[in-house]
Write a protein that holds these residues in place. Structure first.
Motif, PDB file in Angstrom:
ATOM      1  N   GLN A 166      80.297  92.392  87.194  1.00  0.00           N
ATOM      2  CA  GLN A 166      80.979  92.585  86.531  1.00  0.00           C
ATOM      3  C   GLN A 166      81.404  93.619  86.549  1.00  0.00           C
ATOM      4  O   GLN A 166      82.815  94.171  86.288  1.00  0.00           O
ATOM      5  N   THR A 167      81.004  94.401  85.674  1.00  0.00           N
ATOM      6  CA  THR A 167      81.293  95.893  85.229  1.00  0.00           C
ATOM      7  C   THR A 167      81.570  96.260  87.334  1.00  0.00           C
ATOM      8  O   THR A 167      82.738  97.036  87.352  1.00  0.00           O
ATOM      9  N   THR A 168      80.627  95.915  87.667  1.00  0.00           N
ATOM     10  CA  THR A 168      81.630  96.612  88.801  1.00  0.00           C
ATOM     11  C   THR A 168      82.820  95.964  89.300  1.00  0.00           C
ATOM     12  O   THR A 168      83.915  96.673  90.629  1.00  0.00           O
ATOM     13  N   ALA A 169      83.082  94.383  89.765  1.00  0.00           N
ATOM     14  CA  ALA A 169      84.562  93.797  89.395  1.00  0.00           C
ATOM     15  C   ALA A 169      85.566  95.244  88.823  1.00  0.00           C
ATOM     16  O   ALA A 169      86.828  95.028  88.879  1.00  0.00           O
ATOM     17  N   HIS A 170      85.218  95.238  87.575  1.00  0.00           N
ATOM     18  CA  HIS A 170      86.461  95.769  86.847  1.00  0.00           C
ATOM     19  C   HIS A 170      86.491  97.105  87.284  1.00  0.00           C
ATOM     20  O   HIS A 170      87.726  97.635  87.222  1.00  0.00           O
ATOM     21  N   TYR A 171      85.389  97.911  87.575  1.00  0.00           N
ATOM     22  CA  TYR A 171      85.748  98.958  88.169  1.00  0.00           C
ATOM     23  C   TYR A 171      86.430  99.608  89.441  1.00  0.00           C
ATOM     24  O   TYR A 171      87.584 100.102  89.741  1.00  0.00           O
ATOM     25  N   ILE A 172      86.534  98.267  90.954  1.00  0.00           N
ATOM     26  CA  ILE A 172      86.892  97.926  92.049  1.00  0.00           C
ATOM     27  C   ILE A 172      88.159  97.264  90.928  1.00  0.00           C
ATOM     28  O   ILE A 172      89.359  98.383  91.820  1.00  0.00           O
ATOM     29  N   ALA A 173      88.870  96.647  90.465  1.00  0.00           N
ATOM     30  CA  ALA A 173      89.778  96.614  90.040  1.00  0.00           C
ATOM     31  C   ALA A 173      90.998  97.232  89.273  1.00  0.00           C
ATOM     32  O   ALA A 173      91.995  97.909  90.022  1.00  0.00           O
ATOM     33  N   ASP A 174      90.010  98.451  88.405  1.00  0.00           N
ATOM     34  CA  ASP A 174      90.544  99.426  87.813  1.00  0.00           C
ATOM     35  C   ASP A 174      91.324 100.382  89.638  1.00  0.00           C
ATOM     36  O   ASP A 174      92.155 101.249  89.256  1.00  0.00           O
ATOM     37  N   GLN A 175      90.243 100.870  90.579  1.00  0.00           N
ATOM     38  CA  GLN A 175      90.232 101.276  91.103  1.00  0.00           C
ATOM     39  C   GLN A 175      91.992 100.718  92.536  1.00  0.00           C
ATOM     40  O   GLN A 175      92.551 101.816  92.830  1.00  0.00           O
TER      41      GLN A 175
END
Lengths: 199, 199
Positions: free
Chosen positions: B152-161
């Motif tokens: 989920q951390t990774t998903a949030h980071y990708i969503a930001d990008q």
């Protein structure tokens, strides 16, 4: 699935899934692991499988699996102590070797007698065992068959065939090391009680 | 053990024991099975391993494992529907393909962001994902990462990008099909309740 149905990787997964203890899921995991560790694991494994496919054979004397016509145990003079340990399968032989206490030679039956599956003495290297007792200098035959009904039936049959020719023994039955009485079956407890030893 | 310590068979057992889900015991069982089924299993398996060791590669576009530089999914025009499904690993991609409902293309990250293991965005094909969103005609990015903290951390980071560039979605969370409430964790139940649907 259509995207990789015809690929080598899919075929490899299907083949891996046929190994005992593997299913489709663990085969997929193993194949991905192999592809990631190509140099360290996949290539050495495929090379070694190719070699074993060419060199592995059954020992003509005892039925052990090895890379020579006569296995290292049968070939070793140090193990000619007159004792033959009769086991059902090669994995049982390996289990005995891991224990490291038996210093004689083996005879692998390749199964047990079974009326249901129509497995008779000829299918089991029993005639070869009788030959060996006649021709090698055998002083004792240890019947190390599994403590199952089929294993014990086979042990009785072999004992009949060899009675009078050689000393016959079988593995002791009792409480396994580390075993707790509460978790043992009735049969084991009564066998251990009957075979109790004076301290 | 000294009797087979140096043999090919012993080496093969050691290599098999390194596969995920295998230990020394199951490796021994598998190798004996392979030797018994030499023509049916051992030879085809070693041949296929040799082939996969030569041909397997990662897709330069999405990171999927295949036998070509561009995998069959990225190569198929039928799958250019503007949807990219982002997954952590190739096994997740295969799981999605088995479900058989997703008709677009994939992007395999090859792991998750992890401060502890010092895994940053560059280690994960995230820059390549941003490139693809810019260069391919992408209408939607579906984040199908595992429902773990790292995922989920990774998903949030990708969503930001990617925010503002493309429609972003993630898999629904809730009760799995066939799941019994009594056996589900609190997090799943509260997620399913929050995302409840009107009938």
């Amino acid at each position: 699935m259509q995207d990789r149905s015809t690929s080598d990787i899919e075929t490899l997964i299907d083949l891996m899934a046929k190994l005992p203890g593997m299913g489709p899921r663990s085969a997929r995991r193993a194949v991905l692991h192999l592809i990631r560790k190509r140099a360290l694991l996949l290539t050495p494994l495929s090379d070694m499988m190719t070699r074993v496919a060419t060199t592995a054979r059954e020992c003509l004397n005892c039925g052990n699996v090895g890379t020579e016509d006569i296995c290292e145990i049968c070939d070793s003079e140090a193990r000619a102590n007159g004792e033959i340990c009769v086991v059902e399968s090669v994995s049982d032989l390996w289990a005995m070797e891991r224990a490291g206490v038996f210093k004689g030679r083996y005879h692998v039956l390749g199964g047990t007698l079974s009326a249901l599956d129509a497995i008779g003495p000829e299918d089991l290297r029993i005639p070869r065992l009788v030959d060996r007792v006649g021709s090698e200098a055998v002083s004792e035959v240890i019947l190390a068959l599994n403590a199952t009904i089929d294993g014990q039936t086979t042990a009785h049959y072999i004992a009949d065939q060899l009675s009078g020719q050689v000393k016959l023994t079988s593995l002791a039955q009792g409480v396994p090391i580390g075993g707790e009485l509460d978790y043992l079956d009735d049969g084991t407890i009564s066998a251990a009680l009957k075979a109790r030893k004076e301290l």
